[in-house]
Design an enzyme around this catalytic site. Structure first.
Site, PDB file in Angstrom:
ATOM      1  N   GLU A  31       0.843  -1.199   0.000  1.00  0.00           N
ATOM      2  CA  GLU A  31       0.000   0.000   0.000  1.00  0.00           C
ATOM      3  C   GLU A  31       0.872   1.242   0.000  1.00  0.00           C
ATOM      4  O   GLU A  31       1.869   1.300   0.715  1.00  0.00           O
ATOM      5  CB  GLU A  31      -0.887  -0.024   1.244  1.00  0.00           C
ATOM      6  CG  GLU A  31      -2.316   0.413   1.021  1.00  0.00           C
ATOM      7  CD  GLU A  31      -3.121  -0.532   0.154  1.00  0.00           C
ATOM      8  OE1 GLU A  31      -3.266  -0.232  -1.057  1.00  0.00           O
ATOM      9  OE2 GLU A  31      -3.617  -1.540   0.661  1.00  0.00           O
ATOM     10  N   HIS A  32       0.503   2.229  -0.825  1.00  0.00           N
ATOM     11  CA  HIS A  32       1.270   3.477  -0.992  1.00  0.00           C
ATOM     12  C   HIS A  32       2.670   3.187  -1.544  1.00  0.00           C
ATOM     13  O   HIS A  32       3.607   3.955  -1.338  1.00  0.00           O
ATOM     14  CB  HIS A  32       1.372   4.258   0.323  1.00  0.00           C
ATOM     15  CG  HIS A  32       0.071   4.869   0.751  1.00  0.00           C
ATOM     16  ND1 HIS A  32      -0.397   6.058   0.234  1.00  0.00           N
ATOM     17  CD2 HIS A  32      -0.879   4.434   1.606  1.00  0.00           C
ATOM     18  CE1 HIS A  32      -1.573   6.334   0.779  1.00  0.00           C
ATOM     19  NE2 HIS A  32      -1.895   5.353   1.609  1.00  0.00           N
ATOM     20  N   ASP A  34       2.912   2.237  -4.941  1.00  0.00           N
ATOM     21  CA  ASP A  34       2.861   2.398  -6.405  1.00  0.00           C
ATOM     22  C   ASP A  34       3.601   3.644  -6.868  1.00  0.00           C
ATOM     23  O   ASP A  34       4.412   3.588  -7.797  1.00  0.00           O
ATOM     24  CB  ASP A  34       1.411   2.384  -6.925  1.00  0.00           C
ATOM     25  CG  ASP A  34       0.493   3.367  -6.211  1.00  0.00           C
ATOM     26  OD1 ASP A  34       0.922   3.978  -5.199  1.00  0.00           O
ATOM     27  OD2 ASP A  34      -0.656   3.522  -6.652  1.00  0.00           O
ATOM     28  N   GLY A 118     -18.126   1.827  -2.636  1.00  0.00           N
ATOM     29  CA  GLY A 118     -17.560   2.580  -1.517  1.00  0.00           C
ATOM     30  C   GLY A 118     -16.721   1.768  -0.557  1.00  0.00           C
ATOM     31  O   GLY A 118     -16.325   2.255   0.502  1.00  0.00           O
ATOM     32  N   SER A 123     -15.093  -0.834  -8.080  1.00  0.00           N
ATOM     33  CA  SER A 123     -16.221  -1.128  -8.977  1.00  0.00           C
ATOM     34  C   SER A 123     -16.080  -0.380 -10.299  1.00  0.00           C
ATOM     35  O   SER A 123     -16.454  -0.890 -11.355  1.00  0.00           O
ATOM     36  CB  SER A 123     -17.544  -0.776  -8.305  1.00  0.00           C
ATOM     37  OG  SER A 123     -17.548   0.570  -7.868  1.00  0.00           O
ATOM     38  N   GLU A 157     -10.491   7.010 -16.476  1.00  0.00           N
ATOM     39  CA  GLU A 157     -10.558   7.706 -15.174  1.00  0.00           C
ATOM     40  C   GLU A 157      -9.927   9.095 -15.272  1.00  0.00           C
ATOM     41  O   GLU A 157     -10.484  10.075 -14.788  1.00  0.00           O
ATOM     42  CB  GLU A 157      -9.819   6.886 -14.100  1.00  0.00           C
ATOM     43  CG  GLU A 157     -10.436   5.542 -13.791  1.00  0.00           C
ATOM     44  CD  GLU A 157     -11.583   5.616 -12.798  1.00  0.00           C
ATOM     45  OE1 GLU A 157     -11.916   6.718 -12.304  1.00  0.00           O
ATOM     46  OE2 GLU A 157     -12.158   4.553 -12.503  1.00  0.00           O
ATOM     47  N   ASP A 169      -5.742  -0.993 -10.200  1.00  0.00           N
ATOM     48  CA  ASP A 169      -7.120  -1.486 -10.162  1.00  0.00           C
ATOM     49  C   ASP A 169      -7.527  -2.112 -11.490  1.00  0.00           C
ATOM     50  O   ASP A 169      -8.062  -3.226 -11.553  1.00  0.00           O
ATOM     51  CB  ASP A 169      -8.082  -0.353  -9.813  1.00  0.00           C
ATOM     52  CG  ASP A 169      -7.827   0.205  -8.423  1.00  0.00           C
ATOM     53  OD1 ASP A 169      -7.059  -0.427  -7.672  1.00  0.00           O
ATOM     54  OD2 ASP A 169      -8.388   1.260  -8.090  1.00  0.00           O
ATOM     55  N   TYR A 219      -2.760  12.542   0.884  1.00  0.00           N
ATOM     56  CA  TYR A 219      -2.038  11.709  -0.082  1.00  0.00           C
ATOM     57  C   TYR A 219      -0.911  12.512  -0.713  1.00  0.00           C
ATOM     58  O   TYR A 219       0.227  12.047  -0.803  1.00  0.00           O
ATOM     59  CB  TYR A 219      -2.993  11.197  -1.172  1.00  0.00           C
ATOM     60  CG  TYR A 219      -4.171  10.464  -0.591  1.00  0.00           C
ATOM     61  CD1 TYR A 219      -3.997   9.267   0.108  1.00  0.00           C
ATOM     62  CD2 TYR A 219      -5.458  10.968  -0.714  1.00  0.00           C
ATOM     63  CE1 TYR A 219      -5.062   8.601   0.670  1.00  0.00           C
ATOM     64  CE2 TYR A 219      -6.544  10.305  -0.157  1.00  0.00           C
ATOM     65  CZ  TYR A 219      -6.339   9.121   0.534  1.00  0.00           C
ATOM     66  OH  TYR A 219      -7.397   8.471   1.100  1.00  0.00           O
TER      67      TYR A 219
END
Length: 378
Positions: A31-32, A34, A118, A123, A157, A169, A219
């Site tokens: 996590e974190h 990438d 959420g 999704s 996106e 994702d 972030y």
């Protein structure tokens, strides 16, 4: 879901349809990492977005969201962008395919899904990947390679939905394989499958249903910390740093920047440890590294929250093999690796204790590592 969608499609458009699906995803660890050039370790799950589709012989897309009970129609030129946010995902995939030299013509579609919204299971990436895969199959003889399909979703996106996301994702949604997790090198984009056939264990998410509103952009601040430390070390990203190197400049950087970098450097190694452990079927080591990731995200990277820390503590008390916050932080889910014989007790305890403290139960989401984007055949 397939039969339901095809029945709605027949009712709405009067013809038969072909059904495509793509999956939501989890990230077991990493996590974190990438944006620091490190590794992530995702897998597709048994929660899908499905779309029934047929070519309609026009230059228009007619789309019906069965979950929202809403309809949209739009053309395939840049000026035809629909106002509805949900429809922009489909429009974006069409446009990004066309921009890459692919063919897209008018089609009708009815889609729905069971990826919990959420909960950090992506999704939107599942929706993009289902349509990218479908358009490749229907109009392009599957000539667009899988990495490009993931990039089509990512660019959708960026360019049509206003989210500046990484590739993980969509990558997991397109490349997912049953009973396998995928180690993706975020620097080189090389990837490797690792077995995750966890007999005797269950993988379960506990969704806190909490999302803290944040005044600033945490972030970006963490990213800036990492970039400052990399610059001080003379490396491109923290991927190339070690704890020894970090300790060598400790007096040149703030304690906060040191803590952030320490977490990222440790997390890089934890992903590699988990990959090695899975190849040996050593789930105790996998679980240990999950707990250490949670501790690092909570104490060093400071992206957890009291609710997620509480769920992690309950997991420890119940003897859960591994538990950690999953995702960017400040709310969302914990991901838990639980022995089957402890599962019922853990879930009952977590629901009761969390409800007593916070006034609502966490949502329980059982997941199985499954295939990514595909055509749904009988």
């Amino acid at each position: 879901m397939k039969e339901k969608l095809q029945a709605i499609f027949k009712e709405k458009f009067g013809t038969d349809s072909v059904v495509y699906a793509s999956a939501g995803r989890i990230n077991l660890i990493g996590e974190h990492t990438d944006y620091n050039g490190g590794f992530v370790f995702p897998g597709a799950i048994d929660k899908y977005i499905m779309a029934a589709i047929n070519i309609n012989g026009t230059d228009k897309v007619r789309a019906y969201s069965a979950d929202l009970d809403k309809f949209a129609e739009f053309g395939l030129n840049e000026a035809d962008a629909p106002a509805e946010q949900w429809a922009r995902y489909i429009f974006g995939v069409c446009r990004e395919t066309i921009k890459r030299g692919g063919t897209v013509k008018g089609f009708d579609t009815v889609f729905a899904g069971n990826v919990p919204l959420g909960a950090g299971l992506s999704s939107s990436a599942a929706l993009e990947s289902a349509f990218a895969f479908a358009l490749n199959d229907l109009f392009n003889d599957n000539k667009i390679d899988k990495f490009e399909l993931a990039k089509i979703g990512q660019s959708t996106e960026h360019n049509y939905c206003g989210v500046n996301c990484g590739i993980m994702d969509q990558f997991a949604s397109v490349f997912g394989k049953k009973n396998c997790l995928i180690r993706l090198d975020c620097r080189s984009l090389e990837y490797e499958y690792f077995p995750f056939d966890a007999k005797g264990y269950k993988l379960v998410l506990l969704d806190s249903k909490v999302k803290h509103e944040l005044v600033d952009s945490p972030y970006n601040k963490r990213r800036e910390s990492c970039e400052r430390v990399a610059k001080a070390l003379g490396v491109e990203t923290l991927r190339d740093a070690s704890i020894e190197m970090l300790n060598g400049i400790k007096d040149q950087i703030s304690q906060e920047d040191y803590n952030r970098a320490e977490y990222v450097i440790d997390e890089k190694q934890r992903v590699l440890d988990v990959c090695d452990a899975l190849q040996k079927g050593d789930f105790e080591t996998v679980g240990d590294r999950m707990y250490k990731t949670h501790e690092g995200m909570s104490k060093l990277y400071e992206v957890s929250c009291v609710e997620l820390d509480y769920l992690n503590d309950i997991a420890k008390e119940c003897g859960v093999t591994g538990s950690r916050i999953m995702g960017g932080g400040f709310g969302g889910c914990t991901i838990n690796l639980v022995k089957e014989e402890l599962y019922d007790h853990f879930i009952a305890t977590a629901k009761a204790k969390f409800n007593e403290k916070y006034g609502h139960e966490p949502v329980v989401i059982d997941v199985i590592i499954s295939d990514g984007a595909h055509k749904v055949v009988d």
